[in-house]
Motif scaffolding. Structure first.
Motif, PDB file in Angstrom:
ATOM      1  N   SER A 192      15.881  44.668  56.021  1.00 10.73           N
ATOM      2  CA  SER A 192      14.973  43.570  56.324  1.00 10.73           C
ATOM      3  C   SER A 192      15.139  42.403  55.356  1.00 10.73           C
ATOM      4  CB  SER A 192      13.517  44.065  56.283  1.00 10.73           C
ATOM      5  OG  SER A 192      13.209  44.556  54.981  1.00 10.73           O
ATOM      6  N   TYR A 193      16.112  42.506  54.478  1.00  9.14           N
ATOM      7  CA  TYR A 193      16.374  41.483  53.465  1.00  9.14           C
ATOM      8  C   TYR A 193      17.886  41.332  53.321  1.00  9.14           C
ATOM      9  CZ  TYR A 193      16.614  45.952  50.975  1.00  9.14           C
ATOM     10  OH  TYR A 193      16.903  47.239  50.612  1.00  9.14           O
ATOM     11  N   PRO A 194      18.361  40.201  52.822  1.00 15.19           N
ATOM     12  CA  PRO A 194      19.805  40.010  52.685  1.00 15.19           C
ATOM     13  C   PRO A 194      20.393  40.841  51.556  1.00 15.19           C
ATOM     14  CG  PRO A 194      18.634  38.103  51.829  1.00 15.19           C
ATOM     15  CD  PRO A 194      17.603  38.982  52.488  1.00 15.19           C
ATOM     16  N   ILE A 195      21.600  41.328  51.765  1.00 10.97           N
ATOM     17  CA  ILE A 195      22.349  42.083  50.763  1.00 10.97           C
ATOM     18  C   ILE A 195      23.379  41.128  50.168  1.00 10.97           C
ATOM     19  CG2 ILE A 195      23.799  44.093  50.339  1.00 10.97           C
ATOM     20  CD1 ILE A 195      20.967  44.771  51.363  1.00 10.97           C
ATOM     21  N   SER A 196      23.311  40.898  48.871  1.00 13.27           N
ATOM     22  CA  SER A 196      24.155  39.854  48.288  1.00 13.27           C
ATOM     23  C   SER A 196      25.214  40.352  47.317  1.00 13.27           C
ATOM     24  CB  SER A 196      23.271  38.823  47.574  1.00 13.27           C
ATOM     25  OG  SER A 196      22.500  39.454  46.556  1.00 13.27           O
ATOM     26  N   GLU A 197      24.979  41.452  46.617  1.00 18.34           N
ATOM     27  CA  GLU A 197      25.843  41.813  45.492  1.00 18.34           C
ATOM     28  C   GLU A 197      27.106  42.563  45.926  1.00 18.34           C
ATOM     29  OE1 GLU A 197      25.136  40.564  42.725  1.00 18.34           O
ATOM     30  OE2 GLU A 197      22.995  40.184  42.775  1.00 18.34           O
ATOM     31  N   LEU A 198      28.200  42.298  45.216  1.00 17.50           N
ATOM     32  CA  LEU A 198      29.443  43.045  45.359  1.00 17.50           C
ATOM     33  C   LEU A 198      29.896  43.471  43.972  1.00 17.50           C
ATOM     34  CD1 LEU A 198      31.390  40.852  47.955  1.00 17.50           C
ATOM     35  CD2 LEU A 198      30.303  43.075  48.373  1.00 17.50           C
ATOM     36  N   SER A 199      29.840  44.773  43.693  1.00 20.02           N
ATOM     37  CA  SER A 199      30.276  45.331  42.418  1.00 20.02           C
ATOM     38  C   SER A 199      31.699  45.821  42.596  1.00 20.02           C
ATOM     39  CB  SER A 199      29.338  46.476  42.002  1.00 20.02           C
ATOM     40  OG  SER A 199      29.832  47.157  40.866  1.00 20.02           O
ATOM     41  N   MET A 200      32.651  45.040  42.124  1.00 21.63           N
ATOM     42  CA  MET A 200      34.064  45.397  42.323  1.00 21.63           C
ATOM     43  C   MET A 200      34.908  44.635  41.317  1.00 21.63           C
ATOM     44  SD  MET A 200      34.666  43.476  45.996  1.00 21.63           S
ATOM     45  CE  MET A 200      34.840  41.672  46.118  1.00 21.63           C
ATOM     46  N   GLY A 201      35.974  45.280  40.901  1.00 20.93           N
ATOM     47  CA  GLY A 201      36.855  44.695  39.907  1.00 20.93           C
ATOM     48  C   GLY A 201      36.642  45.309  38.546  1.00 20.93           C
ATOM     49  N   MET A 202      37.759  45.762  37.947  1.00 24.87           N
ATOM     50  CA  MET A 202      37.727  46.342  36.609  1.00 24.87           C
ATOM     51  C   MET A 202      38.780  45.630  35.755  1.00 24.87           C
ATOM     52  SD  MET A 202      36.766  50.343  37.387  1.00 24.87           S
ATOM     53  CE  MET A 202      38.283  50.788  38.189  1.00 24.87           C
ATOM     54  N   SER A 203      39.121  46.205  34.623  1.00 25.45           N
ATOM     55  CA  SER A 203      39.949  45.494  33.647  1.00 25.45           C
ATOM     56  C   SER A 203      41.259  44.970  34.231  1.00 25.45           C
ATOM     57  CB  SER A 203      40.249  46.402  32.450  1.00 25.45           C
ATOM     58  OG  SER A 203      39.097  46.605  31.657  1.00 25.45           O
ATOM     59  N   GLY A 204      41.892  45.740  35.120  1.00 23.45           N
ATOM     60  CA  GLY A 204      43.207  45.360  35.613  1.00 23.45           C
ATOM     61  C   GLY A 204      43.211  44.457  36.822  1.00 23.45           C
ATOM     62  N   ASP A 205      42.059  44.273  37.458  1.00 20.97           N
ATOM     63  CA  ASP A 205      42.080  43.549  38.734  1.00 20.97           C
ATOM     64  C   ASP A 205      40.855  42.657  38.949  1.00 20.97           C
ATOM     65  OD1 ASP A 205      40.044  45.407  39.342  1.00 20.97           O
ATOM     66  OD2 ASP A 205      41.415  46.736  40.410  1.00 20.97           O
ATOM     67  N   PHE A 206      40.088  42.372  37.892  1.00 28.57           N
ATOM     68  CA  PHE A 206      38.814  41.680  38.097  1.00 28.57           C
ATOM     69  C   PHE A 206      38.981  40.254  38.593  1.00 28.57           C
ATOM     70  CE2 PHE A 206      39.771  40.687  33.657  1.00 28.57           C
ATOM     71  CZ  PHE A 206      39.317  39.383  33.492  1.00 28.57           C
ATOM     72  N   GLU A 207      40.100  39.602  38.250  1.00 29.56           N
ATOM     73  CA  GLU A 207      40.285  38.231  38.716  1.00 29.56           C
ATOM     74  C   GLU A 207      40.454  38.175  40.233  1.00 29.56           C
ATOM     75  OE1 GLU A 207      42.761  36.407  35.018  1.00 29.56           O
ATOM     76  OE2 GLU A 207      43.123  38.462  35.668  1.00 29.56           O
ATOM     77  N   VAL A 208      41.205  39.118  40.779  1.00 34.72           N
ATOM     78  CA  VAL A 208      41.368  39.195  42.235  1.00 34.72           C
ATOM     79  C   VAL A 208      40.019  39.504  42.886  1.00 34.72           C
ATOM     80  CG1 VAL A 208      42.523  40.404  44.125  1.00 34.72           C
ATOM     81  CG2 VAL A 208      43.771  39.902  42.019  1.00 34.72           C
ATOM     82  N   ALA A 209      39.261  40.413  42.275  1.00 40.49           N
ATOM     83  CA  ALA A 209      37.942  40.752  42.818  1.00 40.49           C
ATOM     84  C   ALA A 209      37.032  39.528  42.856  1.00 40.49           C
ATOM     85  CB  ALA A 209      37.304  41.871  41.985  1.00 40.49           C
ATOM     86  N   ILE A 210      37.069  38.719  41.807  1.00 40.34           N
ATOM     87  CA  ILE A 210      36.252  37.500  41.783  1.00 40.34           C
ATOM     88  C   ILE A 210      36.686  36.554  42.898  1.00 40.34           C
ATOM     89  CG2 ILE A 210      35.767  35.410  40.455  1.00 40.34           C
ATOM     90  CD1 ILE A 210      35.873  37.223  37.923  1.00 40.34           C
ATOM     91  N   GLU A 211      37.987  36.411  43.067  1.00 41.39           N
ATOM     92  CA  GLU A 211      38.487  35.544  44.137  1.00 41.39           C
ATOM     93  C   GLU A 211      38.025  36.008  45.512  1.00 41.39           C
ATOM     94  OE1 GLU A 211      42.577  34.418  41.673  1.00 41.39           O
ATOM     95  OE2 GLU A 211      42.697  35.571  43.540  1.00 41.39           O
ATOM     96  N   GLU A 212      37.766  37.314  45.644  1.00 42.04           N
ATOM     97  CA  GLU A 212      37.330  37.870  46.928  1.00 42.04           C
ATOM     98  C   GLU A 212      35.808  38.028  47.022  1.00 42.04           C
ATOM     99  OE1 GLU A 212      39.067  38.213  49.612  1.00 42.04           O
ATOM    100  OE2 GLU A 212      40.957  37.624  48.655  1.00 42.04           O
TER     101      GLU A 212
END
Length: 228
Positions: A192-212
């Motif tokens: 009944s409310y919007p889902i906003s968060e995405l927890s993804m990306g660790m030391s080796g790939d966090f920049e790609v995760a941010i881009e996505e």
């Protein structure tokens, strides 16, 4: 390299990833993963202004949490056994690893007994790796619909772990897949409310995760370091 220098380098890389993808830096939050370091180093992390702390196992984090819990916001990011809910409920502001209905029901039951709501993220095994926890994408919406009926859980987002890849960019389809699941979840209005968060990306790939679209990145070695 000192903790301060690692923090500055990570912040610069976060800023660059945000600029490449047209995102605002304030929409990306860093979780300092302290599972490999001591209480003393965790205290230094907090001193450095890194106030979101990620841990995987209660038996490891217990002395750190007892000494330092009032100083930061604690995230449980590891696999959570149903019989361990009693240890983490009310102590961690976020549970990132809700991946099955039996766990959801136990979290709901114990949160209800405490008269609280617990913030959770639904963990999805987007990559399909057998070694990874998380609900399968083809079972995700069924789980979400069942979880939405529970009164004492507040689902803030989704979480995934990408496979280890030599090239970070090879993880892009996994992160994109999680973002697409979140967007479809919102379109279906299961909650009944919007889902906003995405927890993804660790030391080796966090920049790609941010881009996505990552809103939480979970950084251990690249930020906190590792003690032997």
């Amino acid at each position: 390299m000192s903790l301060m220098n690692r923090k500055q380098e990570v912040q610069a890389r976060v800023a660059a990833a945000c600029e490449r993808s047209g995102r605002k830096e304030e929409d990306v939050h860093i979780i300092a993963v302290t599972k490999y370091v001591s209480l003393e180093t965790t205290n230094s992390v907090l001193d450095e202004g890194l106030l979101h702390i990620g841990e995987n196992r209660w038996q490891d984090v217990k002395p750190k949490w007892e000494a330092l819990h009032e100083r930061g916001t604690w995230h449980f990011i590891g696999h959570l056994q149903t019989n361990k809910v009693k240890d983490v409920i009310g102590k961690f502001a976020y549970i990132h690893s809700l991946d099955r209905m039996s766990l959801a029901k136990e979290l709901d039951r114990q949160a209800g007994a405490l008269g609280m709501k617990v913030k959770c993220l639904l963990q999805v095994n987007v990559s399909g790796e057998e070694s990874k926890y998380g609900v399968a994408p083809d079972q995700f919406f069924e789980l979400a619909a069942e979880v939405s009926k529970l009164q004492h859980l507040h689902i803030t987002g989704l979480m995934t772990m990408a496979p280890y890849e030599m090239e970070a960019d090879a993880t892009r389809p996994v992160f994109r897949g999680l973002r697409e699941l979140r967007d479809e979840l919102n379109e279906r209005k299961i909650f009944s409310y919007p889902i906003s968060e995405l927890s993804m990306g660790m030391s080796g790939d966090f920049e790609v995760a941010i881009e996505e679209g990552a809103t939480w990145v979970r950084l251990g070695t690249v930020l906190v370091g590792k003690e032997l």
